[in-house]
Design a protein around this motif. Structure first.
Motif, PDB file in Angstrom:
ATOM      1  N   GLN A  13      -8.144   4.070  -1.116  1.00  0.00           N
ATOM      2  CA  GLN A  13      -7.263   4.870  -0.564  1.00  0.00           C
ATOM      3  C   GLN A  13      -8.636   4.444   0.902  1.00  0.00           C
ATOM      4  O   GLN A  13      -8.086   3.825   1.936  1.00  0.00           O
ATOM      5  CB  GLN A  13      -6.858   6.118  -0.680  1.00  0.00           C
ATOM      6  CG  GLN A  13      -6.029   6.111   0.382  1.00  0.00           C
ATOM      7  CD  GLN A  13      -4.723   5.712   1.123  1.00  0.00           C
ATOM      8  OE1 GLN A  13      -4.401   5.344  -0.384  1.00  0.00           O
ATOM      9  NE2 GLN A  13      -3.932   5.426   1.588  1.00  0.00           N
ATOM     10  N   LEU A  14      -9.821   4.820   0.466  1.00  0.00           N
ATOM     11  CA  LEU A  14     -10.672   4.415   1.003  1.00  0.00           C
ATOM     12  C   LEU A  14     -10.685   3.687   2.265  1.00  0.00           C
ATOM     13  O   LEU A  14     -10.998   2.690   3.246  1.00  0.00           O
ATOM     14  CB  LEU A  14     -11.772   5.336   0.759  1.00  0.00           C
ATOM     15  CG  LEU A  14     -11.882   6.804   0.587  1.00  0.00           C
ATOM     16  CD1 LEU A  14     -12.974   7.552   0.494  1.00  0.00           C
ATOM     17  CD2 LEU A  14     -11.180   7.931   2.879  1.00  0.00           C
ATOM     18  N   TRP A  15     -10.907   1.850   1.236  1.00  0.00           N
ATOM     19  CA  TRP A  15     -11.395   0.893   1.643  1.00  0.00           C
ATOM     20  C   TRP A  15     -10.371   0.315   1.931  1.00  0.00           C
ATOM     21  O   TRP A  15     -10.612  -0.273   3.149  1.00  0.00           O
ATOM     22  CB  TRP A  15     -12.189   0.273  -0.001  1.00  0.00           C
ATOM     23  CG  TRP A  15     -12.040  -1.469   0.776  1.00  0.00           C
ATOM     24  CD1 TRP A  15     -13.209  -2.024   0.872  1.00  0.00           C
ATOM     25  CD2 TRP A  15     -10.924  -2.326   1.177  1.00  0.00           C
ATOM     26  NE1 TRP A  15     -13.647  -3.258   0.832  1.00  0.00           N
ATOM     27  CE2 TRP A  15     -12.362  -3.722   1.216  1.00  0.00           C
ATOM     28  CE3 TRP A  15     -10.118  -2.337   0.741  1.00  0.00           C
ATOM     29  CZ2 TRP A  15     -11.969  -4.995   1.247  1.00  0.00           C
ATOM     30  CZ3 TRP A  15      -9.781  -3.941   0.761  1.00  0.00           C
ATOM     31  CH2 TRP A  15     -10.668  -4.715   1.122  1.00  0.00           C
ATOM     32  N   ALA A  34      -8.064   1.802   4.073  1.00  0.00           N
ATOM     33  CA  ALA A  34      -8.026   2.915   5.588  1.00  0.00           C
ATOM     34  C   ALA A  34      -9.642   1.812   6.888  1.00  0.00           C
ATOM     35  O   ALA A  34      -8.576   1.421   7.359  1.00  0.00           O
ATOM     36  CB  ALA A  34      -8.028   4.036   5.588  1.00  0.00           C
ATOM     37  N   ALA A  35     -10.847   1.704   5.671  1.00  0.00           N
ATOM     38  CA  ALA A  35     -11.400   0.699   6.799  1.00  0.00           C
ATOM     39  C   ALA A  35     -11.231  -0.584   6.791  1.00  0.00           C
ATOM     40  O   ALA A  35     -11.774  -1.456   7.676  1.00  0.00           O
ATOM     41  CB  ALA A  35     -12.925   1.083   6.265  1.00  0.00           C
ATOM     42  N   ASN A  36     -10.448  -0.996   5.921  1.00  0.00           N
ATOM     43  CA  ASN A  36     -10.408  -3.209   5.900  1.00  0.00           C
ATOM     44  C   ASN A  36      -8.908  -3.490   6.483  1.00  0.00           C
ATOM     45  O   ASN A  36      -9.401  -4.944   6.302  1.00  0.00           O
ATOM     46  CB  ASN A  36     -11.387  -3.333   4.781  1.00  0.00           C
ATOM     47  CG  ASN A  36     -12.300  -2.764   4.236  1.00  0.00           C
ATOM     48  OD1 ASN A  36     -13.041  -3.889   5.006  1.00  0.00           O
ATOM     49  ND2 ASN A  36     -12.618  -2.270   3.312  1.00  0.00           N
ATOM     50  N   SER A  37      -8.157  -2.675   6.074  1.00  0.00           N
ATOM     51  CA  SER A  37      -6.674  -2.519   6.450  1.00  0.00           C
ATOM     52  C   SER A  37      -5.976  -4.273   5.690  1.00  0.00           C
ATOM     53  O   SER A  37      -6.121  -4.995   6.886  1.00  0.00           O
ATOM     54  CB  SER A  37      -6.393  -3.073   7.851  1.00  0.00           C
ATOM     55  OG  SER A  37      -7.021  -1.904   8.815  1.00  0.00           O
ATOM     56  N   PRO A  38      -6.258  -3.990   4.783  1.00  0.00           N
ATOM     57  CA  PRO A  38      -5.541  -5.613   4.062  1.00  0.00           C
ATOM     58  C   PRO A  38      -3.791  -6.062   4.675  1.00  0.00           C
ATOM     59  O   PRO A  38      -3.426  -4.848   4.562  1.00  0.00           O
ATOM     60  CB  PRO A  38      -5.930  -5.019   2.846  1.00  0.00           C
ATOM     61  CG  PRO A  38      -5.591  -3.984   2.243  1.00  0.00           C
ATOM     62  CD  PRO A  38      -6.599  -3.104   3.519  1.00  0.00           C
ATOM     63  N   THR A  39      -3.646  -6.544   4.305  1.00  0.00           N
ATOM     64  CA  THR A  39      -1.777  -7.538   4.063  1.00  0.00           C
ATOM     65  C   THR A  39      -1.063  -6.374   3.767  1.00  0.00           C
ATOM     66  O   THR A  39      -0.346  -6.103   4.765  1.00  0.00           O
ATOM     67  CB  THR A  39      -2.008  -9.271   4.003  1.00  0.00           C
ATOM     68  OG1 THR A  39      -3.088  -9.519   5.057  1.00  0.00           O
ATOM     69  CG2 THR A  39      -0.688  -9.639   4.857  1.00  0.00           C
ATOM     70  N   SER A  40      -1.685  -6.054   2.518  1.00  0.00           N
ATOM     71  CA  SER A  40      -0.723  -5.359   2.151  1.00  0.00           C
ATOM     72  C   SER A  40      -1.593  -3.906   0.739  1.00  0.00           C
ATOM     73  O   SER A  40      -2.998  -5.158   0.594  1.00  0.00           O
ATOM     74  CB  SER A  40       0.680  -6.025   1.036  1.00  0.00           C
ATOM     75  OG  SER A  40      -0.652  -7.008   0.003  1.00  0.00           O
ATOM     76  N   PHE A  41      -0.867  -3.568   0.768  1.00  0.00           N
ATOM     77  CA  PHE A  41      -1.688  -2.369  -0.370  1.00  0.00           C
ATOM     78  C   PHE A  41      -0.590  -1.976  -1.341  1.00  0.00           C
ATOM     79  O   PHE A  41       0.116  -1.272  -1.219  1.00  0.00           O
ATOM     80  CB  PHE A  41      -2.396  -0.834   0.607  1.00  0.00           C
ATOM     81  CG  PHE A  41      -3.274  -0.196   0.088  1.00  0.00           C
ATOM     82  CD1 PHE A  41      -4.212  -0.542  -1.380  1.00  0.00           C
ATOM     83  CD2 PHE A  41      -3.021   1.073   0.457  1.00  0.00           C
ATOM     84  CE1 PHE A  41      -4.844   0.530  -2.190  1.00  0.00           C
ATOM     85  CE2 PHE A  41      -4.353   1.895  -0.670  1.00  0.00           C
ATOM     86  CZ  PHE A  41      -4.612   1.876  -1.563  1.00  0.00           C
ATOM     87  N   ALA A  42      -1.361  -1.961  -2.748  1.00  0.00           N
ATOM     88  CA  ALA A  42      -0.070  -0.600  -3.621  1.00  0.00           C
ATOM     89  C   ALA A  42      -1.133   0.444  -4.537  1.00  0.00           C
ATOM     90  O   ALA A  42      -2.214  -0.404  -5.091  1.00  0.00           O
ATOM     91  CB  ALA A  42       0.263  -2.222  -4.355  1.00  0.00           C
ATOM     92  N   PHE A  43      -1.390   0.996  -4.564  1.00  0.00           N
ATOM     93  CA  PHE A  43      -2.334   1.870  -5.542  1.00  0.00           C
ATOM     94  C   PHE A  43      -1.429   2.471  -6.258  1.00  0.00           C
ATOM     95  O   PHE A  43      -0.609   3.410  -5.949  1.00  0.00           O
ATOM     96  CB  PHE A  43      -2.558   3.217  -3.987  1.00  0.00           C
ATOM     97  CG  PHE A  43      -3.514   4.016  -4.555  1.00  0.00           C
ATOM     98  CD1 PHE A  43      -4.667   3.649  -5.840  1.00  0.00           C
ATOM     99  CD2 PHE A  43      -3.645   5.236  -3.682  1.00  0.00           C
ATOM    100  CE1 PHE A  43      -5.042   4.785  -6.267  1.00  0.00           C
ATOM    101  CE2 PHE A  43      -4.599   6.009  -4.232  1.00  0.00           C
ATOM    102  CZ  PHE A  43      -5.392   5.614  -5.147  1.00  0.00           C
ATOM    103  N   VAL A  44      -1.415   1.988  -7.386  1.00  0.00           N
ATOM    104  CA  VAL A  44      -1.192   2.346  -8.190  1.00  0.00           C
ATOM    105  C   VAL A  44      -1.486   2.697  -9.920  1.00  0.00           C
ATOM    106  O   VAL A  44      -1.017   3.003 -10.882  1.00  0.00           O
ATOM    107  CB  VAL A  44      -0.052   0.477  -8.937  1.00  0.00           C
ATOM    108  CG1 VAL A  44       1.193   0.511  -8.489  1.00  0.00           C
ATOM    109  CG2 VAL A  44      -1.100  -0.458  -9.071  1.00  0.00           C
ATOM    110  N   ALA A  45      -3.017   2.967  -9.513  1.00  0.00           N
ATOM    111  CA  ALA A  45      -3.529   3.744 -10.140  1.00  0.00           C
ATOM    112  C   ALA A  45      -2.903   4.724 -10.999  1.00  0.00           C
ATOM    113  O   ALA A  45      -2.522   5.755 -10.544  1.00  0.00           O
ATOM    114  CB  ALA A  45      -5.364   4.097 -10.416  1.00  0.00           C
TER     115      ALA A  45
END
Length: 270
Positions: free
Chosen positions: A72-74, A76-87
């Motif tokens: 989540q921190l990475w 927020a700092a790098n704004s990837p085109t999309s982000f799926a946090f499924v861990a």
């Protein structure tokens, strides 16, 4: 009652927590700007979901995905085109493969993953060491190491192959686990020094297996041992919870462990 047994009795609080344990780069890393140009998917167990770091996302339920976790921190700092946090807390290599890989696709450019600690029964190891004799602890550690050397490599190969199939163009970063204890440290009760050293040695073996399988898959392995050095349990400034309340936080990184330990290790690999 001895100090050890008093501490062990209190440590029964940790049993529910340790059940959620999961416990140098080897490939060329892309820079963060190119990684941000595509989608980022964060896979793995409680060390990636952020158990122990607090501020859990409302929709994450028992997976306990934290806003303070390194993915989540990475993002927020790098704004990837999309982000799926499924861990998800408690994940094994097989449950990651079954339940998390649907987040991957051909546009995924970056994947992070922690997995393997739960496969070798690190939760049972910590339970045996907290509540049992030194001999029980050492036997449990040795049994876990046998699993690391025998069954875990095949499980990792299967998972890593499935990750590559789901995200054929992605850089994949496999993160390791910290050593739990600073030896000759500030702890005056609890495990013996022999037990602490054995648990640290098992972490080193686990990280070695992860590094080798990641390299063979063409993935990047990033250790967190250096980042956590000086911040282990018994260090006086730990980034890991010992036995604590709420119990699920026990033996997991704090928010500082995520931001000061896992985040730099991940960032250095991307």
């Amino acid at each position: 009652m001895s100090v050890r047994r008093i501490w062990a009795s209190l440590s029964t609080l940790a049993l529910a927590a340790v059940a959620a344990l999961g416990v140098a780069g080897t490939a060329v890393a892309a820079d963060s700007s190119s990684a941000s140009a595509g989608g980022y998917v964060a896979l793995g167990d409680s060390y990636s979901s952020g158990v122990g770091a607090g501020n859990y996302l409302p929709d994450s339920g028992d997976c306990r995905r934290s806003a303070n976790a390194y993915p989540q921190l990475w993002a927020a700092a790098n704004s990837p085109t999309s982000f799926a946090f499924v861990a998800c807390s408690g994940a094994t290599t097989s449950s990651v493969a079954r339940g998390q890989l649907g987040a991957l696709n051909a546009a995924t450019s970056l994947v992070s993953v922690t997995a393997g600690g739960n496969d070798v029964g690190f939760a049972a190891v910590m339970q045996d060491c907290v509540l049992g004799s030194e001999a029980t602890c050492l036997n449990s550690v040795n049994a876990a190491i046998a699993k690391m050397n025998n069954s875990l490599p095949g499980s990792l190969d299967s998972l890593y192959g499935s990750i590559r199939a789901g995200a054929p163009a992605a850089q994949v970063v496999v993160l390791g686990y910290p050593r739990f204890y600073q030896l000759s440290g500030s702890c005056v009760a609890g495990l013996t020094e022999t037990e602490r050293a054995a648990i640290n040695d098992a972490s080193d073996v686990l990280n070695g297996v992860l590094a080798k399988r990641a390299a063979d898959a063409g993935f990047t392995f990033s250790s967190v041992v250096d980042e956590f050095t000086g911040h282990e349990l018994c260090s006086g400034a730990p980034w890991l919870h010992s036995v604590t309340v709420p119990v699920q936080n026990s033996y997991h990184p704090t928010a500082a462990g995520q931001s000061g330990g896992y985040l730099p290790a991940f960032r250095s690999a991307v």
